[in-house]
Design an enzyme around this catalytic site. Structure first.
Site, PDB file in Angstrom:
ATOM      1  CE1 TYR A  48     -47.678 -33.981  11.762  1.00 37.47           C
ATOM      2  CE2 TYR A  48     -49.518 -33.478  13.089  1.00 37.47           C
ATOM      3  CZ  TYR A  48     -48.608 -32.986  12.100  1.00 37.47           C
ATOM      4  OH  TYR A  48     -48.669 -31.780  11.442  1.00 37.47           O
ATOM      5  CG  ASP A  84     -48.829 -32.793   4.272  1.00 40.50           C
ATOM      6  OD1 ASP A  84     -47.627 -31.991   4.122  1.00 40.50           O
ATOM      7  OD2 ASP A  84     -48.648 -33.898   4.849  1.00 40.50           O
TER       8      ASP A  84
END
Ligand code: GLA
Length: 338
Positions: A197, A148
């Site tokens: 996550y 990201d």
């Protein structure tokens, strides 16, 4: 003097959950971003205001995370001070039209954006991305990969970025004329900092260790994995291959082949990696039935956005039909040739 930056969100076209497993991923920048302005604080506190949220979040400079959305700013300011890019406490204003908790990297855009505003001219975007990742890993406590931050630090409109997450080598690939990647919110919100996550990441690292490889993408034979880790390994290996195939399809402007890889990626995230939800599965199925070449959940999953590939510059009718079948979904943006 005020410091300023603008940083886009990203949509990952393919290569999901492989950025810390040694794979190559394919994100693209969104036309939506966050605008950040910084000036010296009148006191010893960092202050953060936002055009989207009421009030001011304040923290003594370099204090630990407050479990607040403004932590991404506090952490990035702490990192920028450590680099000696800025001195003292700051007053920061954010104006973001990137939806939060949607899988399109609103938080990476904020950390990269603050660091970019503070950095002297000419600092390598990869260095900024690595610092931003360390803010998320060490300050916020989310053990995310590098996709990201690299995507939002390097991405250019109209291009996808084939990122080798091992070497951090990038290849900018033009999105072919006539392709539209539609980014649609499923209506289901999710949080990354809630532990799921980390659970998935820990499973990947445990599988790599059991197989004796540094990166799970390097495994050749998964038969030594116990039943709970086997599907995890299966997703990572097959997603690595799909991502490579999709990059070839993009270079060849072959929308059908690219779309097939996207849809297969979704099936793997649904059945093996288990980060989708029944509502999102139905949205992806209908997106394809109604005419998309392929579609998949994007980002970490557990909610958030899907991305669909259409060979259509104006997919208004497709969206009208999809929205009628899924009233909770909403249009976020599209990503097209530059
Ligand atoms: C989040 C993380 C990334 C990546 C994706 C899943 O967006 O920040 O590093 O692991 O999930 O592909």
């Amino acid at each position: 003097m005020n410091l300023q930056s603008w940083t886009p969100g990203r949509v990952n076209l393919i290569g999901e959950w492989i950025d810390f497993n040694g794979g190559t991923v394919l994100p693209a920048s969104l036309p939506l971003g966050v605008e950040i302005t910084l000036e010296s604080s009148p006191d010893r506190f960092d202050h953060v205001t936002s055009a989207q949220f009421p009030g001011t979040a304040s923290a003594e400079q370099n204090a630990p995370a407050q479990k607040h959305w403004a932590d991404y700013v506090f952490g990035a300011l702490k990192a920028a001070r450590k680099q000696r890019w800025i001195k003292g406490a700051q007053a920061v204003h954010l104006d973001s039209i990137i939806p939060a908790g949607a899988g399109v990297s609103s938080s990476a855009a904020v950390t990269v954006g603050v660091l970019k505003a503070c950095a002297p001219n000419g600092v390598d975007p990869t260095r900024i991305a690595l610092l931003a990742q360390s803010v998320e890993n060490d300050f916020i406590g989310v053990p995310c990969g590098i996709m990201d931050q690299m995507a939002v630090a390097h991405a250019r409109p109209g291009e996808a970025l084939a990122l080798n997450t091992r070497t951090l080598n990038i290849e900018q690939l033009a999105i072919p004329e006539g392709w539209t990647f539609a980014v649609i919110h499923s209506g289901i919100e999710r949080k990354l900092a809630d532990g799921r996550y980390k659970e998935r990441r820990d499973d990947c690292l445990a599988a790599a260790k059991l197989l004796g490889v540094d990166y799970l993408c390097d495994a050749e034979d998964l038969s030594a994995l116990p039943p709970d880790l086997h599907p995890i390994g299966q997703h990572v290996l097959s997603e690595g291959a799909r991502s490579r195939a999709a990059i070839i399809a993009l270079r060849d402007s072959d929308a059908r082949a690219f779309g097939d890889q996207m849809t297969a990626s979704h099936a793997s995230l649904r059945d093996d990696f288990k980060v989708s939800t029944p509502e999102i599965d139905a949205l992806v199925d209908d997106a394809v039935k109604l005419g998309a070449r392929g579609a998949r959940i994007t980002g970490a999953g557990f909610g958030g956005c899907i991305v669909a590939l259409l060979e259509d510059n104006k997919p208004a009718q497709w969206w009208t039909n999809l929205h009628a079948a899924h009233p909770a979904s909403r249009w976020i943006c599209d990503v097209k040739a530059g």
